[in-house]
Design an enzyme around this catalytic site. Structure first.
Site, PDB file in Angstrom:
ATOM      1  N   GLU A   1       5.450  -8.619  -1.365  1.00 18.89           N
ATOM      2  CA  GLU A   1       4.109  -8.116  -1.687  1.00 18.89           C
ATOM      3  C   GLU A   1       3.355  -7.775  -0.399  1.00 18.89           C
ATOM      4  O   GLU A   1       2.693  -6.740  -0.327  1.00 18.89           O
ATOM      5  CB  GLU A   1       3.306  -9.162  -2.463  1.00 18.89           C
ATOM      6  CG  GLU A   1       3.773  -9.372  -3.865  1.00 18.89           C
ATOM      7  CD  GLU A   1       3.039 -10.516  -4.552  1.00 18.89           C
ATOM      8  OE1 GLU A   1       2.071 -11.067  -3.985  1.00 18.89           O
ATOM      9  OE2 GLU A   1       3.443 -10.860  -5.669  1.00 18.89           O
TER      10      GLU A   1
ATOM     11  N   GLY B   1      16.374 -12.603  -7.797  1.00 18.18           N
ATOM     12  CA  GLY B   1      17.101 -11.351  -7.791  1.00 18.18           C
ATOM     13  C   GLY B   1      16.295 -10.139  -8.215  1.00 18.18           C
ATOM     14  O   GLY B   1      16.789  -9.025  -8.156  1.00 18.18           O
TER      15      GLY B   1
END
Length: 147
Positions: free
Chosen positions: A52, A18
């Site tokens: 990322e 989360g």
């Protein structure tokens, strides 16, 4: 690489469920001249890694001096580019919960899969040292040129 005075940032921490990419990691990505992304069979299972990658490519696309070097470890680059094999299985799960994010991740994987990189499947039989030397050389050259 530290012997060559190349500062490396390695993300070893798992993202708690989360949470978004940490500010520290975002800063490291944004300030990096070179991003080395290592793809493996389990890469696409990690939402953290996919987020990322999106950030890395956004930085690359907004600054022509950023370099992204993909490394394909025990996976065919076409599995990354086309999201087949283990990547297809991971996306089956992701798309159930993260429809819009999954589209963004797919686009990023396709883009990075089209970049010139290293397929470590081709580096067997003692060529790993040659790969490492090449990687250090490219990194050093880029640092000297002030990218």
């Amino acid at each position: 690489m530290s012997k060559r005075r190349i500062h490396t940032f390695r993300d070893d921490n798992e993202l708690p469920r989360g949470e978004e990419i940490s500010k520290h990691l975002l800063k490291a990505i944004q300030e990096s001249k070179i991003s080395i992304v290592v793809f493996s069979k389990g890469y696409a299972s990690s939402r953290w890694s996919l987020n990322e990658l999106v950030e890395i490519l956004e930085c690359k696309n907004s600054n022509i001096n950023k370099i992204v070097l993909p490394i394909f470890y025990d996976i065919d680059p076409s599995n990354v580019r086309k999201q087949t094999g283990s990547f297809a299985k991971a996306f089956d799960k992701h798309e159930e919960q993260f429809t819009e994010k999954a589209k963004e991740w797919r686009k990023a994987l396709e883009e990075v899969g089209n970049l010139s990189g290293w397929d470590l499947n081709d580096m067997a039989n003692g060529y790993a040292f040659s790969f490492y030397s090449s990687l250090v050389g490219i990194t050093m050259k880029s640092s000297i040129q002030g990218l």
